[in-house]
Scaffold this motif. Structure first.
Motif, PDB file in Angstrom:
ATOM      1  N   THR A 260       0.826  -1.211   0.000  1.00 52.50           N
ATOM      2  CA  THR A 260       0.000   0.000   0.000  1.00 52.50           C
ATOM      3  C   THR A 260       0.856   1.255   0.000  1.00 52.50           C
ATOM      4  OG1 THR A 260      -1.834  -1.140   1.093  1.00 52.50           O
ATOM      5  CG2 THR A 260      -1.830   1.254   1.206  1.00 52.50           C
ATOM      6  N   GLY A 261       1.953   1.262   0.757  1.00 56.25           N
ATOM      7  CA  GLY A 261       2.838   2.426   0.742  1.00 56.25           C
ATOM      8  C   GLY A 261       3.440   2.666  -0.622  1.00 56.25           C
ATOM      9  N   LEU A 262       3.841   1.592  -1.303  1.00 54.92           N
ATOM     10  CA  LEU A 262       4.392   1.729  -2.652  1.00 54.92           C
ATOM     11  C   LEU A 262       3.322   2.156  -3.646  1.00 54.92           C
ATOM     12  CD1 LEU A 262       6.671  -1.416  -2.539  1.00 54.92           C
ATOM     13  CD2 LEU A 262       7.464   0.951  -2.817  1.00 54.92           C
ATOM     14  N   TRP A 263       2.102   1.679  -3.446  1.00 56.82           N
ATOM     15  CA  TRP A 263       0.986   2.110  -4.286  1.00 56.82           C
ATOM     16  C   TRP A 263       0.749   3.612  -4.114  1.00 56.82           C
ATOM     17  CZ3 TRP A 263      -4.120   3.806  -3.066  1.00 56.82           C
ATOM     18  CH2 TRP A 263      -5.010   3.845  -4.162  1.00 56.82           C
ATOM     19  N   CYS A 264       0.762   4.079  -2.883  1.00 63.13           N
ATOM     20  CA  CYS A 264       0.596   5.520  -2.631  1.00 63.13           C
ATOM     21  C   CYS A 264       1.716   6.323  -3.287  1.00 63.13           C
ATOM     22  CB  CYS A 264       0.595   5.796  -1.128  1.00 63.13           C
ATOM     23  SG  CYS A 264      -0.876   5.248  -0.237  1.00 63.13           S
ATOM     24  N   ALA A 265       2.899   5.753  -3.299  1.00 72.63           N
ATOM     25  CA  ALA A 265       4.057   6.471  -3.833  1.00 72.63           C
ATOM     26  C   ALA A 265       4.095   6.524  -5.347  1.00 72.63           C
ATOM     27  CB  ALA A 265       5.339   5.813  -3.319  1.00 72.63           C
ATOM     28  N   THR A 266       3.513   5.512  -6.014  1.00 73.89           N
ATOM     29  CA  THR A 266       3.744   5.387  -7.453  1.00 73.89           C
ATOM     30  C   THR A 266       2.506   5.276  -8.332  1.00 73.89           C
ATOM     31  OG1 THR A 266       3.900   2.957  -7.343  1.00 73.89           O
ATOM     32  CG2 THR A 266       5.934   4.206  -6.974  1.00 73.89           C
ATOM     33  N   SER A 267       1.334   5.014  -7.770  1.00 70.28           N
ATOM     34  CA  SER A 267       0.176   4.697  -8.608  1.00 70.28           C
ATOM     35  C   SER A 267      -0.320   5.901  -9.405  1.00 70.28           C
ATOM     36  CB  SER A 267      -0.973   4.175  -7.748  1.00 70.28           C
ATOM     37  OG  SER A 267      -2.128   3.967  -8.541  1.00 70.28           O
ATOM     38  N   SER A 268      -0.533   5.670 -10.697  1.00 67.96           N
ATOM     39  CA  SER A 268      -1.104   6.718 -11.547  1.00 67.96           C
ATOM     40  C   SER A 268      -2.565   6.987 -11.186  1.00 67.96           C
ATOM     41  CB  SER A 268      -1.000   6.322 -13.020  1.00 67.96           C
ATOM     42  OG  SER A 268      -1.701   5.107 -13.262  1.00 67.96           O
TER      43      SER A 268
END
Length: 321
Positions: A260-268
């Motif tokens: 989830t943290g990586l999704w917050c950081a990178t998701s378009s």
């Protein structure tokens, strides 16, 4: 524009892994800072960003331990910094800004949980001082580099533990009330969510968006202050003594917890959005009885509380954007 605290129904789920979130993500030419990036969720996060092409800097209270944990990983460097020491944070941020490089991602993973009562040099309760005030100082110090990126994201790892307690603005430091390590932890995790709201409100027009999140219930070094009885009370082990993995119940492994943290950081899918609390790779709903413990407590998604916390943080730290 304020982003509604409502799910956007991403293509991911509670079981999604960091590997799945980062599939196809290209961060070549981007610079990231990951606090706590040498253990637990932070370690998975730092490695995932570096393997996607980012140059990653890990500020560490124990640089030798950090270098050992990150040995052999390309694209990651370690620099000394202690989140409870204002001078240490200032020195790290000043050195970083002098590099003249824009900062695309700041992931605030470091933290403490349910620790015995301790205070920083200013007398502030240590969980609040480390989990919130330290990261507040860091963001303010790195602000020129975040703005220079044009589009940057600041991601703060909160916790479902924020539901334990809101910020007690009358006695944040447990001066008048008895110290409760869990109330202190919950307060600091609520502060993480409110900080993301306050930061996003100030940074969105400059291209800096902020998010907070619950990673899931994962047994890591964060639980080092807990007794065996306290850990067992979380019901995280099966009959054979192995950690349970049941993402739909919030029990995740490290790869799922970092997702989830990586999704917050990178998701378009989050472009143009910010200031929200996320879980299971989606924006979380407001918590209510019908959804059990899922979602964000109203006190952690209150813009008036976010502003109040921001002003107190400025006053207590003596720094601002």
């Amino acid at each position: 524009m304020t982003t509604p605290q409502e799910p956007i129904f991403s293509t991911f789920t509670a079981a999604t892994t960091a590997t799945e979130v980062m599939a196809g993500v290209d961060l070549a030419g981007h610079l990231a800072v990951v606090t706590g990036g040498y253990s637990g969720l932070g370690l998975v996060t730092a490695k995932s960003l570096a393997r996607a092409g980012a140059q990653v800097i890990v500020p560490a209270r124990d640089p030798d331990r950090a270098r050992k944990a990150l040995a052999g990983e390309e694209g990651i460097s370690v620099h000394p910094m202690d989140l409870i020491d204002p001078d240490s944070i200032q020195a790290f941020a000043a050195q970083f800004v002098r590099r003249g490089q824009p900062l695309s991602l700041l992931i605030n993973c470091a933290g403490v949980m349910a620790s015995p009562l301790a205070r920083d040099l200013d007398g502030h309760e240590s969980q609040f001082a480390i989990n919130h005030l330290g990261h507040f100082r860091l963001v303010c110090g790195l602000w020129p580099a975040l703005v220079a990126a044009g589009t940057a994201r600041v991601v703060s790892v909160s916790s479902r533990g924020h539901q334990i307690a809101g910020v007690d603005f009358d006695d944040i430091d447990f001066i008048s009330r008895p110290y409760d390590k869990w109330a202190a932890y919950g307060q600091s995790k609520t502060a993480n969510a409110l900080f993301a709201m306050g930061l996003d409100q100030r940074g969105s027009s400059l291209g800096v968006r902020a998010f907070s999140l619950h990673p899931g219930q994962i047994l890591t070094d964060l639980g080092r202050h807990l007794t065996s009885a306290e850990i067992n009370a979380f019901d995280v082990f099966d009959e054979s003594g192995q950690q349970k993995i049941a993402p739909e119940l919030g029990l995740k492994n490290l790869d799922q917890g970092a997702a989830t943290g990586l999704w917050c950081a990178t998701s378009s899918a989050l472009e143009g959005k910010g200031g929200v609390y996320c879980e299971d790779c989606d924006i979380a709903p407001i918590n209510n009885l019908e959804i059990g413990r899922k979602g964000v407590a109203r006190w952690a998604a209150n813009p008036e509380f976010a502003e109040q916390l921001w002003l107190i943080s400025e006053a207590w730290t003596g720094v601002s954007l």
